[in-house]
Design an enzyme around this catalytic site. Structure first.
Site, mmCIF file in Angstrom:
data_model
loop_
_atom_site.group_PDB
_atom_site.id
_atom_site.type_symbol
_atom_site.label_atom_id
_atom_site.label_comp_id
_atom_site.label_asym_id
_atom_site.label_seq_id
_atom_site.Cartn_x
_atom_site.Cartn_y
_atom_site.Cartn_z
ATOM 1 N N CYS A 107 0.799 -1.240 0.000
ATOM 2 C CA CYS A 107 0.000 0.000 0.000
ATOM 3 C C CYS A 107 0.821 1.274 0.000
ATOM 4 O O CYS A 107 0.771 2.047 -0.957
ATOM 5 C CB CYS A 107 -0.933 0.003 1.200
HETATM 6 C C1 UDX Z 1 -1.096 -0.032 5.569
HETATM 7 C C2 UDX Z 1 -2.083 0.820 6.365
HETATM 8 O O1 UDX Z 1 -1.759 0.745 7.762
HETATM 9 C C3 UDX Z 1 -3.505 0.391 6.118
HETATM 10 O O2 UDX Z 1 -4.403 1.246 6.796
HETATM 11 C C4 UDX Z 1 -3.764 0.469 4.611
HETATM 12 O O3 UDX Z 1 -5.073 0.087 4.301
HETATM 13 C C5 UDX Z 1 -2.759 -0.402 3.867
HETATM 14 O O4 UDX Z 1 -1.427 0.007 4.199
HETATM 15 P P1 UDX Z 1 0.079 -2.401 5.835
HETATM 16 O O5 UDX Z 1 0.817 -2.079 4.582
HETATM 17 O O6 UDX Z 1 -0.522 -3.727 5.979
HETATM 18 O O7 UDX Z 1 -1.120 -1.349 6.069
HETATM 19 O O8 UDX Z 1 1.114 -2.262 7.036
HETATM 20 P P2 UDX Z 1 1.465 -1.250 8.205
HETATM 21 O O9 UDX Z 1 1.392 -1.992 9.474
HETATM 22 O O10 UDX Z 1 0.707 -0.004 8.118
HETATM 23 O O11 UDX Z 1 3.013 -0.977 7.893
HETATM 24 C C6 UDX Z 1 3.437 -0.501 6.631
HETATM 25 C C7 UDX Z 1 4.943 -0.365 6.596
HETATM 26 O O12 UDX Z 1 5.363 0.710 7.433
HETATM 27 C C8 UDX Z 1 5.711 -1.592 7.066
HETATM 28 O O13 UDX Z 1 6.796 -1.815 6.196
HETATM 29 C C9 UDX Z 1 6.197 -1.212 8.445
HETATM 30 O O14 UDX Z 1 7.397 -1.862 8.782
HETATM 31 C C10 UDX Z 1 6.412 0.283 8.279
HETATM 32 N N1 UDX Z 1 6.316 1.018 9.558
HETATM 33 C C11 UDX Z 1 5.123 1.106 10.209
HETATM 34 C C12 UDX Z 1 7.437 1.663 10.067
HETATM 35 O O15 UDX Z 1 8.532 1.614 9.485
HETATM 36 N N2 UDX Z 1 7.310 2.362 11.235
HETATM 37 C C13 UDX Z 1 6.149 2.462 11.924
HETATM 38 O O16 UDX Z 1 6.126 3.130 12.968
HETATM 39 C C14 UDX Z 1 5.014 1.806 11.397
#
Ligand code: UDX
Length: 437
Positions: free
Chosen positions: A266
């Site tokens: 996403c």
């Molecule tokens: C995300 C959104 O949270 C969700 O609402 C949307 O519909 C789809 O995209 P997702 O991709 O499943 O969901 O994962 P998410 O848990 O949000 O993490 C995304 C990325 O950000 C991961 O690679 C994670 O490692 C990274 N991340 C997240 C960070 O590097 N730091 C953080 O504090 C949070």
């Protein structure tokens, strides 16, 4: 009440299984025959906690035939919207799903409500989707066919929990009936635990999804940028900084974990798609460009830290702990591990890698250019340095002595801030994103 869900990725299948678990009669439709057969055998085609249990409990049936949606009261479109060659959104799957759906709705006697659940740029529902549906069904949206857009905010690995416990429900409708029909369905689904609901225009609903992802991605890139500055300040530690920053109620504690950047299906694609969308409108989105740029560079911070500790990496063996784009998933789409491995290989490193869930998916991309370890310990054995790329729980439990015992040359780069830097520094060469030295 009959519901069909077109497109059985983690969003579509989770939506279908959750609705079916509440007693609705749900049919899943996907053009991938193998996926359909797998689900009909009661198995999940990907790792998503809680989904297999729901599938076993529910009466969800799946098919490759759109005709199954012909007598549905609601049809959710949740097909993929990948990035095109220049980063712009590719709406071809949405167009084709709307077209095929319109064909089967042509003979339907019921007034069906079509719900766009895919992430689409503003204007898609009232433009392309409406046009395709009307063209192939011969019906008119707002009169004998209803349409609305209902973006999802599901995190992979938490998709079932997020479906039952959303922060809010957003519905966009320009014609008056579809959105209200969907609200009635959700009232039955959520019963007394009704989440906050925003019923608005289709373009607002579509923009809310992009704005939400843009904000979250921006928080990650901003905290990563602060972490990169901390790297140069002896005694600075981003984990302490972000904890204190997050205690400010105006900022809040979530999505402030510094690391190697965001991946997944996403954020990377949606930020790029929004940039292209804005550019096409004649607007230059400078913050979004920077969010994307910081994220593209962030995985390489792990390589920089390794070079700082080891000098030339040519001929060295790297142990990569974690391949999935985040823990609790087997998904490696846009995973930072792939970028790090490619860069290390270009620098002449041999790669050993381990992930508790994503090895099979990684093999499809990395082939035999990498040695696949059978455990974290096996991965560390005989290696010259280790990069923690994904913060799986089982990696958190590894103490410094395990690294010292197994590695040829115990050098650890903590890319996700899961270790206590003081404890690790006492026993081995250690660097971490956002930890100044
Ligand atoms: C995300 C959104 O949270 C969700 O609402 C949307 O519909 C789809 O995209 P997702 O991709 O499943 O969901 O994962 P998410 O848990 O949000 O993490 C995304 C990325 O950000 C991961 O690679 C994670 O490692 C990274 N991340 C997240 C960070 O590097 N730091 C953080 O504090 C949070």
């Amino acid at each position: 009440m009959k519901i069909a869900v077109v497109g059985l990725g983690y969003v579509g299948l989770t939506t279908a299984a959750c609705l079916a678990s509440r007693g609705f009669k749900v049919t899943g439709i996907d053009i991938d025959r193998h996926k359909v057969e797998t689900i009909n055998e009661g198995k999940t085609p990907f790792k998503e906690p809680g989904l297999d249990k729901l599938l076993k409990r529910s009466r969800l049936r799946c098919s490759t035939d759109y005709a199954e949606a012909g007598d549905a009261d609601f049809v959710f479109i949740s097909v993929g919207t990948p990035a095109g060659p220049g980063g712009e959104i590719d709406l071809s799957y949405v167009a084709s799903a709307a077209h095929s759906l319109g064909e089967v709705l042509a003979n339907s006697k019921k007034p069906c409500t079509v719900v766009v659940r895919s992430t689409v740029v503003p204007g898609t529902t009232r433009g392309l989707v409406k046009n395709e549906l009307e063209k192939s069904s011969g019906k008119k949206v707002g009169e004998d066919l209803f349409l609305c857009v209902n973006p999802e905010f599901l995190r992979e690995g938490n998709a079932v929990h997020d479906t039952f416990n959303p922060d809010r429900i957003v519905i966009g409708d320009d014609w008056g009936r579809g959105g209200k029909n969907l609200l009635r369905l959700y009232r039955r689904f959520y019963r007394r635990r009704k989440p906050a609901t925003i019923l608005t225009s289709t373009v607002n609903a579509e923009m809310i999804k992009y704005a939400s992802n843009a904000f979250l991605a921006a928080r990650i890139s901003l905290i990563n940028e602060i972490a990169n500055i901390c790297n140069h300040i002896p005694g600075a530690d981003i984990t302490v900084v972000s904890k204190a920053v997050g205690l400010d109620k105006r900022i809040g504690p979530y999505f402030l974990n510094a690391g190697l950047g965001y991946g997944g299906s996403c954020f990377p694609k949606d930020v790029k798609a929004l940039i292209k969308y804005a550019e096409n409108l004649g607007e230059r989105p400078q913050v979004l460009e920077a969010v994307d740029r910081v994220n593209m560079g962030q995985p390489l911070k792990a390589v920089e830290l390794a070079e700082k500790l080891l000098g030339n990496l040519d001929g060295k063996t790297a142990a990569i702990l974690g391949l999935a784009f985040k823990p609790n998933t087997d998904d490696i789409r846009e995973a930072v591990s792939l970028k790090i491995i490619k860069t290390l290989q270009e620098k002449g490193c041999n790669i050993k890698a381990y992930d508790p869930a994503a090895m099979e998916n990684a093999k499809k991309i990395l082939g035999d250019s990498v040695i696949y370890a059978s455990s974290a310990e096996d991965c560390l054995r005989g290696s010259d340095f280790c990069i923690v790329v994904t913060e799986w729980g089982e990696f958190r439990r590894l103490g410094p002595d395990v690294f010292r015992k197994l590695m040829r040359n115990p050098v650890v780069i903590d890319g996700r801030r899961i270790y206590d830097p003081v404890k690790f520094r006492e026993k081995l060469k250690f660097a971490a994103v956002g930890f100044g030295s």
